[in-house]
Design a protein around this motif. Sequence first.
Motif, PDB file in Angstrom:
ATOM      1  N   GLY A 112      33.300  -6.181  -8.586  1.00 39.20           N
ATOM      2  CA  GLY A 112      33.213  -4.754  -8.262  1.00 39.20           C
ATOM      3  C   GLY A 112      33.995  -4.427  -6.999  1.00 39.20           C
ATOM      4  N   TYR A 113      34.103  -3.128  -6.730  1.00 34.85           N
ATOM      5  CA  TYR A 113      34.934  -2.671  -5.603  1.00 34.85           C
ATOM      6  C   TYR A 113      34.343  -3.041  -4.241  1.00 34.85           C
ATOM      7  N   TYR A 114      33.030  -2.885  -4.098  1.00 33.10           N
ATOM      8  CA  TYR A 114      32.457  -3.009  -2.757  1.00 33.10           C
ATOM      9  C   TYR A 114      32.565  -4.421  -2.180  1.00 33.10           C
ATOM     10  N   ASP A 156      30.618  11.348  -3.831  1.00 33.79           N
ATOM     11  CA  ASP A 156      29.709  11.005  -4.917  1.00 33.79           C
ATOM     12  C   ASP A 156      30.452  10.467  -6.145  1.00 33.79           C
ATOM     13  N   ILE A 157      31.432   9.611  -5.896  1.00 37.85           N
ATOM     14  CA  ILE A 157      32.163   8.960  -6.999  1.00 37.85           C
ATOM     15  C   ILE A 157      31.686   7.513  -7.055  1.00 37.85           C
ATOM     16  N   PRO A 158      30.919   7.145  -8.073  1.00 35.57           N
ATOM     17  CA  PRO A 158      30.476   5.751  -8.144  1.00 35.57           C
ATOM     18  C   PRO A 158      31.637   4.833  -8.502  1.00 35.57           C
ATOM     19  N   LEU A 159      31.797   3.773  -7.741  1.00 39.02           N
ATOM     20  CA  LEU A 159      32.885   2.826  -8.029  1.00 39.02           C
ATOM     21  C   LEU A 159      32.360   1.679  -8.879  1.00 39.02           C
ATOM     22  N   TRP A 160      33.244   1.045  -9.591  1.00 37.84           N
ATOM     23  CA  TRP A 160      32.926  -0.052 -10.511  1.00 37.84           C
ATOM     24  C   TRP A 160      32.126  -1.149  -9.791  1.00 37.84           C
ATOM     25  N   PRO A 161      30.914  -1.474 -10.298  1.00 40.45           N
ATOM     26  CA  PRO A 161      30.106  -2.477  -9.602  1.00 40.45           C
ATOM     27  C   PRO A 161      30.430  -3.915 -10.006  1.00 40.45           C
ATOM     28  N   GLY A 162      31.276  -4.107 -10.989  1.00 37.06           N
ATOM     29  CA  GLY A 162      31.635  -5.469 -11.402  1.00 37.06           C
ATOM     30  C   GLY A 162      30.785  -5.946 -12.558  1.00 37.06           C
ATOM     31  N   ILE A 163      31.285  -6.972 -13.264  1.00 40.44           N
ATOM     32  CA  ILE A 163      30.525  -7.466 -14.422  1.00 40.44           C
ATOM     33  C   ILE A 163      29.536  -8.551 -14.030  1.00 40.44           C
ATOM     34  N   LEU A 164      29.710  -9.114 -12.857  1.00 35.91           N
ATOM     35  CA  LEU A 164      28.822 -10.203 -12.458  1.00 35.91           C
ATOM     36  C   LEU A 164      27.355  -9.761 -12.411  1.00 35.91           C
ATOM     37  N   PRO A 165      27.082  -8.592 -11.815  1.00 35.39           N
ATOM     38  CA  PRO A 165      25.683  -8.146 -11.801  1.00 35.39           C
ATOM     39  C   PRO A 165      25.126  -7.922 -13.204  1.00 35.39           C
ATOM     40  N   MET A 166      26.012  -7.683 -14.176  1.00 35.90           N
ATOM     41  CA  MET A 166      25.550  -7.502 -15.548  1.00 35.90           C
ATOM     42  C   MET A 166      25.195  -8.867 -16.157  1.00 35.90           C
ATOM     43  N   VAL A 167      26.019  -9.848 -15.780  1.00 39.24           N
ATOM     44  CA  VAL A 167      25.775 -11.212 -16.276  1.00 39.24           C
ATOM     45  C   VAL A 167      24.508 -11.777 -15.637  1.00 39.24           C
ATOM     46  N   ILE A 168      24.374 -11.508 -14.346  1.00 47.18           N
ATOM     47  CA  ILE A 168      23.154 -11.951 -13.657  1.00 47.18           C
ATOM     48  C   ILE A 168      22.253 -10.718 -13.540  1.00 47.18           C
ATOM     49  N   PRO A 169      21.315 -10.534 -14.447  1.00 46.16           N
ATOM     50  CA  PRO A 169      20.553  -9.281 -14.514  1.00 46.16           C
ATOM     51  C   PRO A 169      19.777  -8.988 -13.228  1.00 46.16           C
ATOM     52  N   SER A 170      19.469  -7.754 -13.089  1.00 41.49           N
ATOM     53  CA  SER A 170      18.627  -7.230 -12.007  1.00 41.49           C
ATOM     54  C   SER A 170      19.247  -7.333 -10.617  1.00 41.49           C
ATOM     55  N   ILE A 171      20.546  -7.567 -10.561  1.00 40.34           N
ATOM     56  CA  ILE A 171      21.201  -7.559  -9.248  1.00 40.34           C
ATOM     57  C   ILE A 171      22.191  -6.390  -9.216  1.00 40.34           C
ATOM     58  N   LEU A 172      21.997  -5.509  -8.336  1.00 35.45           N
ATOM     59  CA  LEU A 172      22.930  -4.392  -8.075  1.00 35.45           C
ATOM     60  C   LEU A 172      23.165  -3.441  -9.255  1.00 35.45           C
TER      61      LEU A 172
ATOM     62  N   VAL B 404      42.860   5.208  -9.426  1.00 36.70           N
ATOM     63  CA  VAL B 404      43.020   5.094 -10.878  1.00 36.70           C
ATOM     64  C   VAL B 404      41.647   5.009 -11.555  1.00 36.70           C
ATOM     65  N   TYR B 405      40.742   4.249 -10.950  1.00 35.11           N
ATOM     66  CA  TYR B 405      39.413   4.097 -11.550  1.00 35.11           C
ATOM     67  C   TYR B 405      38.613   5.405 -11.465  1.00 35.11           C
ATOM     68  N   ALA B 406      38.779   6.115 -10.354  1.00 33.69           N
ATOM     69  CA  ALA B 406      37.943   7.288 -10.093  1.00 33.69           C
ATOM     70  C   ALA B 406      38.124   8.402 -11.134  1.00 33.69           C
ATOM     71  N   VAL B 407      39.297   8.471 -11.772  1.00 31.38           N
ATOM     72  CA  VAL B 407      39.551   9.586 -12.697  1.00 31.38           C
ATOM     73  C   VAL B 407      38.661   9.520 -13.934  1.00 31.38           C
ATOM     74  N   ARG B 408      38.596   8.353 -14.586  1.00 32.20           N
ATOM     75  CA  ARG B 408      37.841   8.277 -15.846  1.00 32.20           C
ATOM     76  C   ARG B 408      36.725   7.247 -15.804  1.00 32.20           C
ATOM     77  N   SER B 409      36.573   6.595 -14.673  1.00 32.92           N
ATOM     78  CA  SER B 409      35.600   5.502 -14.537  1.00 32.92           C
ATOM     79  C   SER B 409      35.802   4.442 -15.622  1.00 32.92           C
ATOM     80  N   ASN B 410      37.055   4.156 -15.914  1.00 30.36           N
ATOM     81  CA  ASN B 410      37.364   3.133 -16.916  1.00 30.36           C
ATOM     82  C   ASN B 410      38.160   2.019 -16.226  1.00 30.36           C
ATOM     83  N   ILE B 411      37.574   0.837 -16.156  1.00 30.50           N
ATOM     84  CA  ILE B 411      38.187  -0.271 -15.403  1.00 30.50           C
ATOM     85  C   ILE B 411      39.514  -0.711 -16.033  1.00 30.50           C
ATOM     86  N   TRP B 412      39.676  -0.463 -17.334  1.00 36.15           N
ATOM     87  CA  TRP B 412      40.935  -0.870 -17.980  1.00 36.15           C
ATOM     88  C   TRP B 412      42.110  -0.018 -17.527  1.00 36.15           C
ATOM     89  N   ASP B 413      41.824   1.161 -17.002  1.00 36.35           N
ATOM     90  CA  ASP B 413      42.907   1.981 -16.447  1.00 36.35           C
ATOM     91  C   ASP B 413      43.570   1.261 -15.274  1.00 36.35           C
TER      92      ASP B 413
END
Lengths: 184, 501
Positions: A112-114, A156-172, B404-413
Amino acid sequence: MMHLNRDRALNLIVYAVLMVFVSSIVIGSHVYEGRQRMVPLVIGIPTMLLLVGITVVELWPGLAQFNKAKGGGEDEPVPVATASGINAGRWQRVVTIFAWLIGFFVLILIFGYYLSVPLFLAAFFNREAEVALRKSILIAIGVSVALFLLFNLLLDIPLWPGILPMVIPSILGGGSIPPLYRGL
Amino acid sequence: MFEAFGDALVQMFQPASMLAIFFGMAVGVIFGIIPGLGSVIAMTLLLPFTFGWDPILAMYAFAGIMGTASTGGAVPAILLNTPGTIANVCTTFDGYPMAQRGEGGRALGLAASASALGTLFSIFVLAALLPLAKLMILAFGAPDIFWLIIVGLLAVTFASRQNMAKGIAAGGVGILIALIGFSPVFGKLRFSLGSEYLWDGIEVVPLAVGFFALSELIAYTSRGGTIAQKSDIKVGIKQLLQGAMEVFKYPGILLRGSVIGTVIGAIPGAGGAVSNFLSYTSAKQSSKTPELFGTGFAGGIVASESANDAKDGGILLPTLTFGIPGNGEMVILMGAFVLHGIQPGRDLLVNRLDVVWAIILGVIGAQLLTTVVILLAGGYLARIATVPVRYIAPFVAVLSFIGVYAVRSNIWDVLLAVAAAIAGFGLRKAGFPIITLVIGFVLGELAEKSFVQSLQIAGGSYSIFFSRPVSIILILLIVGTLGYNLYKAIKANVDSKVTGA
């Protein structure tokens, strides 16, 4: 024919990729009916012919000159206007920057971004900009905090949290990857 | 039309609008000052972040960048002999010698003042021509629009001065990329290879960020180093004001530069660099003292800076009226239109005059602000150009990836942007003008729509493309341009044969 130096090899790869793309569109358009395939064909076929011509001229530069003014054997390297003239050292830098970009994407995808932004910034500043490690980390943390405040709290734009927290449930919370293909 | 102007003027003085203009101006000046960045990268990076903004505020911010980057580029051109943008090259000829004589402030004042006056001239011309353009576009039917797109692509190709065949091929590839995904013309999916990601087609934001911002990042980071070297620059306010007023001593050069900038700007593909050189050489040739040019002559700076900023009004004309973007800035502006659901051309001039006036007023406001900023802090601003590129690169990468991510919230972008960066770098190195490809991409859907609409109107007959007066004029223009360039190529070949023999 000509010497296949690094620049020309790159040119030929680019032409080949473009030709594969254009021919896929041209051939693929046949599954569509009537006017749906009109523009793909009207634009695709001339573009393909141009690309073939460009490739032929790249392979046999003499063809671009109606009458070659000066002598010189076929194997004499002819300067090409498009050749970048990048030396080997700079190619290495180009590949390194490619690797940084791809690595940054993979990092974001997983963590994820953070987490990835401070990691990337600290690593880039330390390795590429040759900034001291402590200073790099400080810059990275400062920028990341600013980004967090800007995107999460202010915009208020949520950034991508990454797939790792999805693989390891209940984190972030975890991110759900949008499907590239249905069913995947 | 002018009622909308009044409304826009009131809107411009709202705090949010002023903030957007100031923001755009600040970004534009900084990106203009740093050699190698420029307005296109600034606008590209801003583009995704404006998603969700009020469209008018977004236009103010974009106008702020457009109106100021080349003015900002004059600062390192004068003080460091390093043009911030390619449109500032001629400014170095007289600006740097002046700075070496200890008159850097005077040169900056001249540049800031000439830029502001050039911009004002071209924007007034644009505003005066808009009612006429509105009438003109009503005379354009679907087949004419199709030919106009071809004219636009060819003009950009020829103006880019790269390999003609590669330019045209790049435009074709751009149009073909635009055909991927859901077609609003037919209401069907095409070329999506069964991929859900491609249902919406290739998005303009990741493509533009990849092609313009990230591929440029690869280029300048691989070069490394610091572009501009010196940082011990002192500029006096007295000199700055003296220079700002001195511009009025050269009314002929100023007017000629402004006219050249406006006219050249309106030709797709020509832009600031061409107008800059043309204005400078024309001023020199018509001068009674041509020997002074290049020695730190004030008129040289006026000629260069008035023209490169006067292009702003001219270049907006084909973009706003016909939706034909003439350069990278306009491509990104078109991307912003798409992002905010604005249709350039007839719809824009009839229904969204607020947007048109926001851009016009934004450019004027930002230009005036820039003039003040440069007069107050020109010397300090030049230091920005001495920042090593390796410090800038990671920030450009982070902003690009987040934007790029912020527009559609799609990581593939983001992945698409990285792929576009690599492709863009390869295409540049192989001599394909990226700008033609992106313009082809932006215009691809419109090209198909106008092509299919024309056939529908004519009941399937292709004669419609060759029977309308406007179409015939455009076809003649295409044939003439192609013929002229072919003639030039053959002549150059024959000449080289004669020289060699």
